[in-house]
Scaffold this motif. Structure first.
Motif, PDB file in Angstrom:
ATOM      1  N   VAL A 199       0.840  -1.207   0.000  1.00  0.00           N
ATOM      2  CA  VAL A 199       0.000   0.000   0.000  1.00  0.00           C
ATOM      3  C   VAL A 199       0.871   1.252   0.000  1.00  0.00           C
ATOM      4  N   VAL A 203       1.015   4.073  -2.974  1.00  0.00           N
ATOM      5  CA  VAL A 203       0.786   5.509  -2.763  1.00  0.00           C
ATOM      6  C   VAL A 203       1.978   6.309  -3.282  1.00  0.00           C
ATOM      7  N   GLY A 206       2.047   6.110  -7.096  1.00  0.00           N
ATOM      8  CA  GLY A 206       0.755   6.387  -7.709  1.00  0.00           C
ATOM      9  C   GLY A 206       0.792   7.299  -8.923  1.00  0.00           C
ATOM     10  N   CYS A 228      -6.774   4.641  -8.687  1.00  0.00           N
ATOM     11  CA  CYS A 228      -6.161   5.925  -9.040  1.00  0.00           C
ATOM     12  C   CYS A 228      -7.039   7.094  -8.617  1.00  0.00           C
ATOM     13  N   LEU A 231      -6.489   7.642  -4.954  1.00  0.00           N
ATOM     14  CA  LEU A 231      -5.226   8.323  -4.663  1.00  0.00           C
ATOM     15  C   LEU A 231      -5.311   9.812  -4.947  1.00  0.00           C
ATOM     16  N   ASP A 232      -6.053  10.191  -5.999  1.00  0.00           N
ATOM     17  CA  ASP A 232      -6.187  11.615  -6.324  1.00  0.00           C
ATOM     18  C   ASP A 232      -7.516  11.854  -7.042  1.00  0.00           C
TER      19      ASP A 232
END
Length: 384
Positions: A199, A203, A206, A228, A231-232
């Motif tokens: 993980v 990150v 990413g 994805c 993540l953002d």
């Protein structure tokens, strides 16, 4: 005259049906049902008949709970192998002849359209609890390997449909049985460590991994997009990131005390997608705030603690393993749903028990709680 005096009254006839019901579990269920009806009335106020249907589904789940609670755990154990076998056969049939909707092959027409993966939410822990009951006190490493295979078969078939959310729920319910059966921490900790490192690496990498054209091989494109987006989410705020962003806005805008019942702007202006199903926790948080969320978490904690107490006091290994797995499955449901709505976990379509709308999920809930109540009754009847 004497014959009529000796006949049992209507109340006396009903008493055996309710003997042994665990009052603590009933209270926990009632509290969560109350929260669910309150949340659905607000979130589904202008959404057709959602509130009425939700109340009907709860009543149906309550009836199923009552009926299943009358079945002794020994009878449930006898059903484990047939239900699991039928469930796996139906999953294979779904893979071969299933109905495809929106790119997923999850449904099977057997005269009526069913979703076989729902059966495995119950069948998998039943089967594994039966497996370890038969080997109580003499389980060896090979028995745990075989149990792992029994778990991986339905999980893999469901994940391939693809239905990652249900696959997670089925896997977790089976894993809890294996864990309670005595799975060594020496095997669990290395896997947990690898998962944690993975993980962190994901990150960190990413931005590169989420570039267009990068193939993740092991995941479908839509699954890659979900990770994805997690993540953002701001990369596509009006597209793939819309769900997460609006959910976080709703939760944050609720503050400590919330905006008040029926006063959630994100909810009633329809900014929250799927506000009566997967994202109902966001609507609940907006209106009842941090205090309401803490009370909801306390209700879930009460249910889980009561379920674990029932399981640990169960008279047989089968009942203990099944009860523990069912109880901790509620923890998985709540953690995954609240996590995905809060932007902590990817969106995988897992409902929040008692709160989210859904007839099939409510039926499964009634079956699970009925089995837990059956275990509680078995102990109470033995003591009496």
């Amino acid at each position: 005259m004497s014959h009529s005096l000796n006949q049992p009254t209507f109340r006396q006839r009903l008493r055996p049906w309710f003997t042994g019901f665990d009052i603590g579990l009933v209270i926990a269920i009632a509290l969560l049902c109350g929260c669910g009806l309150l949340a659905m009335y607000s979130a589904g106020f202008d959404h057709g008949t959602r509130f009425v249907d939700h109340a009907r589904n709860m009543a149906l789940a309550g009836l199923i709970l009552f009926v299943v609670a009358q079945v002794p755990p020994q009878r449930l154990m006898a059903l484990a192998v047939p239900i699991y076998t039928v469930g796996v056969v139906l999953l294979v049939a779904t893979a071969l002849f299933g109905l495809t909707k929106k790119g997923a092959t999850r449904w099977l027409n057997v005269g009526v359209v069913i979703q076989p993966s729902e059966i495995l939410k119950i069948a998998t822990p039943l089967m594994l609890a039966w497996w370890f009951q038969r080997r109580e006190g003499r389980a060896q490493p090979r028995h745990f390997v075989a149990a792992g295979l029994l778990l991986l078969v339905p999980t893999a078939l469901i994940a391939k449909q693809p239905d990652l959310g249900t696959a997670i729920l089925v896997f977790s319910s089976g894993f809890f049985v294996i864990f309670f059966a005595g799975l060594s921490w020496r095997l669990i900790l290395p896997v947990a460590l690898v998962g944690g490192v993975s993980v962190v690496a994901l990150v960190a990498a990413g931005p590169t991994l989420c570039e267009p054209g990068v193939d993740w091989v092991v995941l479908h494109d839509y699954q890659k997009n979900r990770v994805c987006t997690l993540l953002d989410p701001t990369k596509d705020p009006l597209g793939k990131g819309f769900h997460i962003i609006q959910g976080m806005i709703a939760i944050g805008s609720g503050g400590v005390t919330g905006k008040g019942f029926m006063k959630g702007t994100q909810t009633h202006l329809e900014f929250i997608p799927e506000r009566t199903t997967d994202f109902i926790f966001a609507a609940f948080s907006e209106e009842f705030g941090l205090i309401g969320c803490l009370l909801l978490l306390m209700c879930f904690a009460f249910l889980i603690l009561r379920g674990l107490a029932i399981s640990f006091a169960a008279p047989t290994a089968f009942a203990r393993l099944l009860g523990g797995a069912i109880t901790l499955s509620f923890f998985t449901y709540a953690m995954v749903n609240m996590g995905m709505v809060s932007g902590i976990l990817p969106v995988v379509g897992v409902p929040l028990p008692f709160i989210s709308y859904g007839g099939t999920a409510m039926v499964t809930l009634g079956l699970s709680l009925g089995m837990l109540m059956s275990i509680a009754r078995a102990r109470g009847l033995m003591q009496s």
